[in-house]
Scaffold this motif. Structure first.
Motif, PDB file in Angstrom:
ATOM      1  N   HIS A  65      72.478  35.334  83.446  1.00 41.60           N
ATOM      2  CA  HIS A  65      72.114  33.938  83.230  1.00 41.60           C
ATOM      3  C   HIS A  65      70.976  33.950  82.219  1.00 41.60           C
ATOM      4  O   HIS A  65      69.804  34.001  82.572  1.00 41.60           O
ATOM      5  CB  HIS A  65      71.695  33.269  84.534  1.00 41.60           C
ATOM      6  CG  HIS A  65      72.758  33.301  85.579  1.00 41.60           C
ATOM      7  ND1 HIS A  65      73.880  32.508  85.515  1.00 41.60           N
ATOM      8  CD2 HIS A  65      72.898  34.055  86.699  1.00 41.60           C
ATOM      9  CE1 HIS A  65      74.648  32.756  86.557  1.00 41.60           C
ATOM     10  NE2 HIS A  65      74.082  33.694  87.287  1.00 41.60           N
ATOM     11  N   ASP A 102      68.119  31.279  82.340  1.00 42.14           N
ATOM     12  CA  ASP A 102      67.198  31.506  83.458  1.00 42.14           C
ATOM     13  C   ASP A 102      66.295  32.708  83.189  1.00 42.14           C
ATOM     14  O   ASP A 102      65.098  32.686  83.503  1.00 42.14           O
ATOM     15  CB  ASP A 102      67.975  31.732  84.755  1.00 42.14           C
ATOM     16  CG  ASP A 102      68.723  30.493  85.206  1.00 42.14           C
ATOM     17  OD1 ASP A 102      68.337  29.382  84.776  1.00 42.14           O
ATOM     18  OD2 ASP A 102      69.693  30.635  85.979  1.00 42.14           O
ATOM     19  N   THR A 151      76.574  39.534  86.057  1.00 40.55           N
ATOM     20  CA  THR A 151      76.523  38.222  85.444  1.00 40.55           C
ATOM     21  C   THR A 151      75.110  37.988  84.938  1.00 40.55           C
ATOM     22  O   THR A 151      74.151  38.144  85.687  1.00 40.55           O
ATOM     23  CB  THR A 151      76.893  37.130  86.461  1.00 40.55           C
ATOM     24  OG1 THR A 151      78.165  37.451  87.018  1.00 40.55           O
ATOM     25  CG2 THR A 151      76.957  35.781  85.806  1.00 40.55           C
TER      26      THR A 151
END
Length: 102
Positions: free
Chosen positions: A45, A48, A43
């Motif tokens: 992000h 971020d 995953t």
């Protein structure tokens, strides 16, 4: 008993080295877990990661101003690596969205 000629010794050493290297590579390939077997999903992000990249670049700029150029280059390399990971995540998302990949 005759001594081996230099060419024969060289060819023998080359053949032995090739066999050993091939065996090591084959052993590593057989022992390495495949990506499918791991069953993990990655995953990303992205926002971020972009923030981390900005923070690292700011840290590198500060280190460079303070005169620590070696450390600044190392931190900048980390930011570049993070940017490459971000781009890989974006590319993977774009490729997965296509109905008929190339």
């Amino acid at each position: 008993m005759t001594n081996a000629t230099p060419l024969r010794r060289t060819l023998t050493a080359l053949a032995a080295t090739t066999l050993l290297a091939g065996g090591l590579l084959l052993g590593q390939t057989a022992a390495a877990p495949s990506a499918e077997a791991a069953g993990k999903t990655t995953t990303c992000h992205v926002e971020d990661m972009r923030k981390q990249s900005r923070d690292l670049r700011a840290k590198a700029a500060k280190l460079k101003r303070l005169g620590a150029t070696t450390e600044a280059r190392r931190v900048l390399a980390q930011a570049d690596a993070l940017d490459r990971r971000i781009q890989n995540c974006i590319d993977a998302d774009n490729d997965a969205a296509k109905p008929f990949p190339r």
